[in-house]
Enzyme design. Structure first.
Site, mmCIF file in Angstrom:
data_model
loop_
_atom_site.group_PDB
_atom_site.id
_atom_site.type_symbol
_atom_site.label_atom_id
_atom_site.label_comp_id
_atom_site.label_asym_id
_atom_site.label_seq_id
_atom_site.Cartn_x
_atom_site.Cartn_y
_atom_site.Cartn_z
ATOM 1 N N HIS A 32 0.809 -1.229 0.000
ATOM 2 C CA HIS A 32 0.000 0.000 0.000
ATOM 3 C C HIS A 32 0.836 1.271 0.000
ATOM 4 O O HIS A 32 0.391 2.303 -0.486
ATOM 5 C CB HIS A 32 -1.038 -0.041 1.125
ATOM 6 N N ARG A 76 -10.170 4.718 -2.249
ATOM 7 C CA ARG A 76 -9.762 3.935 -1.068
ATOM 8 C C ARG A 76 -9.950 4.806 0.172
ATOM 9 O O ARG A 76 -9.051 5.545 0.549
ATOM 10 C CB ARG A 76 -8.291 3.547 -1.177
ATOM 11 N N ARG A 134 -15.286 2.875 -1.832
ATOM 12 C CA ARG A 134 -15.142 1.567 -1.193
ATOM 13 C C ARG A 134 -15.141 1.752 0.319
ATOM 14 O O ARG A 134 -14.436 2.623 0.838
ATOM 15 C CB ARG A 134 -13.824 0.936 -1.651
ATOM 16 N N GLU A 179 -11.507 -10.140 -5.090
ATOM 17 C CA GLU A 179 -10.063 -10.156 -4.816
ATOM 18 C C GLU A 179 -9.655 -11.371 -3.983
ATOM 19 O O GLU A 179 -8.509 -11.497 -3.583
ATOM 20 C CB GLU A 179 -9.629 -8.858 -4.148
ATOM 21 N N ASN A 192 -4.446 -6.983 -7.003
ATOM 22 C CA ASN A 192 -3.355 -6.923 -6.017
ATOM 23 C C ASN A 192 -3.537 -8.023 -4.966
ATOM 24 O O ASN A 192 -2.594 -8.725 -4.608
ATOM 25 C CB ASN A 192 -3.336 -5.562 -5.314
ATOM 26 N N ARG A 201 1.922 -9.857 -0.798
ATOM 27 C CA ARG A 201 2.162 -8.792 -1.776
ATOM 28 C C ARG A 201 3.184 -7.762 -1.297
ATOM 29 O O ARG A 201 3.703 -6.985 -2.086
ATOM 30 C CB ARG A 201 0.842 -8.099 -2.151
HETATM 31 C C1 PEP Z 1 -6.681 -4.877 -4.991
HETATM 32 O O1 PEP Z 1 -6.541 -5.708 -4.084
HETATM 33 O O2 PEP Z 1 -6.366 -5.091 -6.178
HETATM 34 C C2 PEP Z 1 -7.232 -3.546 -4.687
HETATM 35 C C3 PEP Z 1 -7.514 -2.688 -5.637
HETATM 36 O O3 PEP Z 1 -7.382 -3.235 -3.358
HETATM 37 P P1 PEP Z 1 -6.157 -2.790 -2.413
HETATM 38 O O4 PEP Z 1 -4.944 -2.626 -3.282
HETATM 39 O O5 PEP Z 1 -6.555 -1.512 -1.775
HETATM 40 O O6 PEP Z 1 -6.039 -3.907 -1.458
HETATM 41 MG MG MG Z 2 -7.485 -5.311 -2.186
#
Ligand code: PEP
Ligand code: MG
Length: 586
Positions: A197, A304, A340, A439, A462, A473
């Site tokens: 993030h 976000r 979101r 996701e 992601n 990640r």
């Molecule tokens: C994702 O997981 O692809 C997404 C857009 O949400 P975030 O990156 O905020 O977890």
């Molecule tokens: Mg996500």
């Protein structure tokens, strides 16, 4: 570049594009090591005075930081320092320290640290959630006092007074939010992955960044000249004049390219044979809406909201959130904005009362799970979004849905809040569309039943990649396994789009794959309805879409889906990209 000393080039993970040239600012977040010392009887009162002076010095620093932050970001954001000052002046810890210095004839830093640790242990066992939540504040205060006792300089973002490249072992999303208010050219960190993030925030703020540099931090001297190339994931230490000139020219060229791409802002994202896509922007902070519009985004595919909750002491109330959402909805109108609900947890933290310690935060109390578990916080956010929805261009999205039951529970909350507002005669958009992020692999596999219960899907690659491949990640050690073109990931994306369309709902993508130029033709061929990327990536993706034919894209997609091996897929995508675009400036 060929002329520069190879030892001076560090390679990490390319994270956020752009080139930064400037001096290194080392953000020291290392642990403080403290040794126990015995004092002579005659030294004891001097030690007490030294402790009191460190408290006084820390107080002055907190007051200054509070004043600066109030000026830069407002009273609410600066409240954290009020909390710190209360802890700093609390006699419960301070008097015990003084008594024990006298009784044990020990050094102040050793005794202070011991008492702080005992206090933190006691507080974290408390049943009072509010008190429990104070442990991180007690810790932050103690770090400052200890630094003052040890005569160490406080390297915090607040002390960046002239433009600099931040070098740190790691950064938190809260740090990056603070960077938006400081003099930062870019950052280089030892930890992290492409979709951590902190990286997504850097992209949205337009900072170049390189992550996963392993032990770069210990190699750099404060003030050392650096070139940071976010596109290649490289850092050059103390570059020579030749290299500097090269990079200055490269930087100018990139700026020129970005400027020329902006000419596309008014044009639609449509293939040469007439297939229209929606090209939107992901935003992290309300102020990003401006950048999204300037870059020609047709809307906001993902806001976000968790960044409203970060880098501050308290939670944002209904009114504050209502103002933030309304401001975005107004600025974006008549375009649409997908808001979101807050996705806290994973690598994003905040002062949630009762937030548990977790060994695997990405698999734990995160996103919709935390929302459903914190009814007051969730309802406050839903009320604020619903009230702002009167502008008519807001859509609501739930993150990390992993089962039908979860979606139904989230919708029940929404319906309860709607009923409350109705009773109170407060206006909202009765036709508000509700979507979910896909996701989690389980959600992709259940896309058919989920599609029947919502109005749209947005694929979050992601997380989808990390959960499908069991690869954190944000972990640089396994970053090589984080493969967006893994056949299993592509199958889940295809299933989601096909099931969504079978049920006649809109399917977009807001994960970073949507911003990968090498994935665009494939995604268009799969029939995706929307790509939502960082505002700065919108023009490049638009240019690609406008230069291809849907029929050709479908052909490539068909070929890719027949392949079983990730390397073969990567090769085909790469060759296709080079073949189409190597001579064109995209
Ligand atoms: C994702 O997981 O692809 C997404 C857009 O949400 P975030 O990156 O905020 O977890
Ligand atoms: Mg996500």
């Amino acid at each position: 570049m060929e002329k520069s000393d190879a030892k001076k080039i560090w390679r990490g993970i390319p994270a956020s594009p752009g080139i930064a040239i400037g001096k290194a600012f080392l953000l020291d977040k290392k642990e403080i090591k403290i040794i126990e010392n015995r004092l002579q009887a005659t030294q004891v009162e001097g030690e007490v005075i030294r402790f009191k002076n460190a408290l006084e010095e820390s107080k002055k620093e907190f007051l200054k930081l509070k004043e600066d932050l109030t000026r830069k970001a407002g009273v609410e954001q600066a409240k954290i320092f009020e909390a710190y000052l209360l802890i700093l002046e609390d006699d419960f810890i301070n008097q015990q320290v003084i008594n024990r210095i006298r009784k044990e004839q020990g050094n102040a830093e050793f005794i202070y640290q011991k008492i702080v640790q005992e206090t933190i242990n006691k507080v974290s066992l408390s049943k009072d959630e509010h008190l429990k939540d104070k442990t991180s504040d007690i810790n932050a205060v103690s770090v400052r006092v200890l630094n003052n006792l040890l005569g160490l300089k406080q390297y915090s973002l607040e002390s960046v007074t002239s433009p600099a490249i931040i070098v740190a072992h790691s950064l938190s999303p809260g740090d990056v939010v603070q960077m938006s208010r400081a003099n930062i050219l870019g950052f280089a960190i030892d930890t992290g992955g492409k979709t951590s993030h902190v990286v997504l925030l850097a992209k949205s703020l337009g900072f170049p960044a390189v992550v996963g540099l392993k032990d770069f931090y210990s190699e750099v001297k404060p003030g050392e000249k650096l070139i940071l190339d976010g596109e290649r994931g490289e850092i050059i230490l103390s570059p020579d004049d030749f290299t500097l000139k090269n990079y200055q020219a490269k930087k100018e060229k990139l700026l020129e390219r970005d400027k020329s791409l902006l000419e596309l802002a008014e044009l639609v994202a449509e293939t040469k044979d007439g297939r229209k896509l929606k090209l939107s922007a992901n935003i992290e902070l309300p102020s990003d809406a401006e950048v999204a519009i300037k870059n020609g985004a047709e809307g906001v595919g993902l806001f976000r909201t968790e960044y409203l909750y970060l880098a501050r002491y308290n939670l944002p109330g209904e009114e504050e959130q209502y103002q933030a959402y309304s401001a975005i909805a107004k600025r974006i109108h008549p375009r649409k904005v997908v808001i979101r609900t807050f996705d806290m947890g994973g690598d994003k933290f905040m002062h949630i009362p009762g937030r548990p310690y977790e060994a695997n935060p990405f698999l734990g109390w995160r996103a919709i799970r935390a929302c459903l578990d914190l009814p007051d916080i969730f309802r406050t956010q839903l009320r604020a979004i619903l009230r702002a929805s009167t502008f008519g261009n807001i859509l609501l999205m739930f993150p990390m849905i992993s089962s039908l039951e979860e979606l139904i529970r989230a919708k029940e909350f929404l319906n309860e809040v709607k009923a409350d507002l109705k009773r109170e005669r407060v206006m909202f958009d009765h036709k508000l569309k509700v979507g979910i992020m896909i996701e989690v692999p389980a959600a992709a596999l259940e896309a058919d039943s989920l599609a029947k219960e919502c109005d749209f899907f947005s694929i979050g690659t992601n997380d989808l990649i990390q959960y499908t491949l069991a690869v954190d990640r944000a972990n640089e050690k396994v970053a090589y396994l984080y493969q967006s073109f893994h056949p299993s990931v592509l199958k889940l994306i295809k299933t989601t789009i096909d099931e969504g369309h079978k049920n006649e709902i809109f399917v977009g993508m807001c994960g970073e794959m949507a911003a990968d130029p090498k994935a665009t033709v494939f995604l268009v061929g799969l029939g995706i309805d929307e790509l939502s990327t960082s505002p700065y990536a919108v023009p490049q993706i638009k240019k690609i879409i406008r230069s291809i034919e849907f029929k050709e894209a479908q052909k490539l997609t068909g070929e890719v889906m027949k392949l079983k091996d990730v390397k073969e897929i990567q090769k085909l995508m790469e060759e296709d990209y080079q073949h189409r675009f190597s001579n064109r400036k995209v």
